[in-house]
Motif scaffolding. Structure first.
Motif, PDB file in Angstrom:
ATOM      1  N   GLN A   1     -43.688 -15.105 -30.440  1.00  0.00           N
ATOM      2  CA  GLN A   1     -44.251 -15.829 -31.530  1.00  0.00           C
ATOM      3  C   GLN A   1     -45.034 -17.040 -31.032  1.00  0.00           C
ATOM      4  N   VAL A   2     -45.809 -17.625 -31.940  1.00  0.00           N
ATOM      5  CA  VAL A   2     -46.663 -18.754 -31.632  1.00  0.00           C
ATOM      6  C   VAL A   2     -46.144 -19.982 -32.364  1.00  0.00           C
ATOM      7  N   GLN A   3     -46.212 -21.115 -31.681  1.00  0.00           N
ATOM      8  CA  GLN A   3     -45.838 -22.383 -32.285  1.00  0.00           C
ATOM      9  C   GLN A   3     -46.956 -23.397 -32.135  1.00  0.00           C
ATOM     10  N   LEU A   4     -47.097 -24.247 -33.133  1.00  0.00           N
ATOM     11  CA  LEU A   4     -47.976 -25.400 -33.072  1.00  0.00           C
ATOM     12  C   LEU A   4     -47.106 -26.643 -33.161  1.00  0.00           C
ATOM     13  N   VAL A   5     -47.198 -27.505 -32.168  1.00  0.00           N
ATOM     14  CA  VAL A   5     -46.375 -28.698 -32.100  1.00  0.00           C
ATOM     15  C   VAL A   5     -47.271 -29.920 -32.166  1.00  0.00           C
ATOM     16  N   GLU A   6     -47.036 -30.775 -33.151  1.00  0.00           N
ATOM     17  CA  GLU A   6     -47.845 -31.961 -33.375  1.00  0.00           C
ATOM     18  C   GLU A   6     -47.133 -33.200 -32.878  1.00  0.00           C
TER      19      GLU A   6
ATOM     20  N   LEU B   1     -51.209 -11.848 -28.581  1.00  0.00           N
ATOM     21  CA  LEU B   1     -51.025 -10.617 -27.815  1.00  0.00           C
ATOM     22  C   LEU B   1     -49.933  -9.762 -28.420  1.00  0.00           C
ATOM     23  N   PRO B   2     -50.119  -8.449 -28.435  1.00  0.00           N
ATOM     24  CA  PRO B   2     -51.232  -7.651 -27.904  1.00  0.00           C
ATOM     25  C   PRO B   2     -52.319  -7.344 -28.923  1.00  0.00           C
ATOM     26  N   ASP B   3     -52.361  -8.066 -30.028  1.00  0.00           N
ATOM     27  CA  ASP B   3     -53.268  -7.767 -31.121  1.00  0.00           C
ATOM     28  C   ASP B   3     -54.672  -8.298 -30.854  1.00  0.00           C
ATOM     29  N   TYR B   4     -55.569  -7.973 -31.794  1.00  0.00           N
ATOM     30  CA  TYR B   4     -56.954  -8.418 -31.712  1.00  0.00           C
ATOM     31  C   TYR B   4     -57.433  -9.029 -33.018  1.00  0.00           C
ATOM     32  N   ARG B   5     -56.538  -9.282 -33.930  1.00  0.00           N
ATOM     33  CA  ARG B   5     -56.884  -9.869 -35.213  1.00  0.00           C
ATOM     34  C   ARG B   5     -56.245 -11.238 -35.343  1.00  0.00           C
TER      35      ARG B   5
ATOM     36  N   SER C   1     -47.609 -16.289 -26.867  1.00  0.00           N
ATOM     37  CA  SER C   1     -48.393 -15.205 -26.276  1.00  0.00           C
ATOM     38  C   SER C   1     -49.768 -15.162 -26.937  1.00  0.00           C
ATOM     39  N   ILE C   2     -50.635 -16.036 -26.488  1.00  0.00           N
ATOM     40  CA  ILE C   2     -51.922 -16.252 -27.124  1.00  0.00           C
ATOM     41  C   ILE C   2     -53.017 -15.526 -26.363  1.00  0.00           C
ATOM     42  N   ARG C   3     -53.756 -14.685 -27.082  1.00  0.00           N
ATOM     43  CA  ARG C   3     -54.949 -14.087 -26.504  1.00  0.00           C
ATOM     44  C   ARG C   3     -56.106 -15.079 -26.558  1.00  0.00           C
ATOM     45  N   SER C   4     -56.307 -15.675 -27.715  1.00  0.00           N
ATOM     46  CA  SER C   4     -57.337 -16.680 -27.874  1.00  0.00           C
ATOM     47  C   SER C   4     -57.091 -17.444 -29.168  1.00  0.00           C
ATOM     48  N   ILE C   5     -57.668 -18.624 -29.248  1.00  0.00           N
ATOM     49  CA  ILE C   5     -57.641 -19.434 -30.452  1.00  0.00           C
ATOM     50  C   ILE C   5     -59.062 -19.601 -30.944  1.00  0.00           C
TER      51      ILE C   5
END
Length: 121
Positions: free
Chosen positions: A1-6, A102-106, A27-31
């Motif tokens: 999963q993805v987290q955003l920490v401020e 990852l592993p998605d493209y959307r 697991s980030i492909r891109s932002i």
């Protein structure tokens, strides 16, 4: 999963400055685009500024000339430099990012937990 920490919120007097940070991890492909939003009690959440991956920016009229949004793609981190703060800037500030995981493209939108910014008179 993805987290955003401020980080970076706090209490400041009118005319002062704060610098907010938002770090994405996972697991980030891109932002793709990232943005800062804010919400005061009893008000709708509103866009403060947005920045594309290539650095293009859009600002709310209320913060133009005072706030600067930036990002460091190598660190997956976004910043908001806030100068000449006014009491009207008092709100919870939220980080938002459209992230391809990852592993998605959307891309999917993610939100941070919010950080309180209070500007006193």
């Amino acid at each position: 999963q993805v987290q955003l920490v401020e980080s970076g919120g706090g209490l400041v007097q009118a005319g002062g400055s704060l610098r907010l940070s938002c770090a994405a991890s996972g697991s980030i492909r891109s932002i793709n685009d990232m943005g800062w939003y804010r919400q005061a009690p009893g008000k709708q959440r509103e866009l403060v500024a947005v920045i594309g991956r290539g650095g293009g920016t859009v600002y709310a009229d209320s913060v133009k000339g005072r706030f600067t949004i930036s990002r460091d793609n190598a660190k997956n981190t976004m910043y908001l430099q806030m100068n000449s703060l006014k009491p009207e800037d008092t709100a919870v500030y939220y980080c938002n990012a459209n992230i391809i995981v990852l592993p998605d493209y959307r891309a999917k939108g993610y939100w941070g937990q919010g950080t309180q910014v209070t500007v006193s008179s």
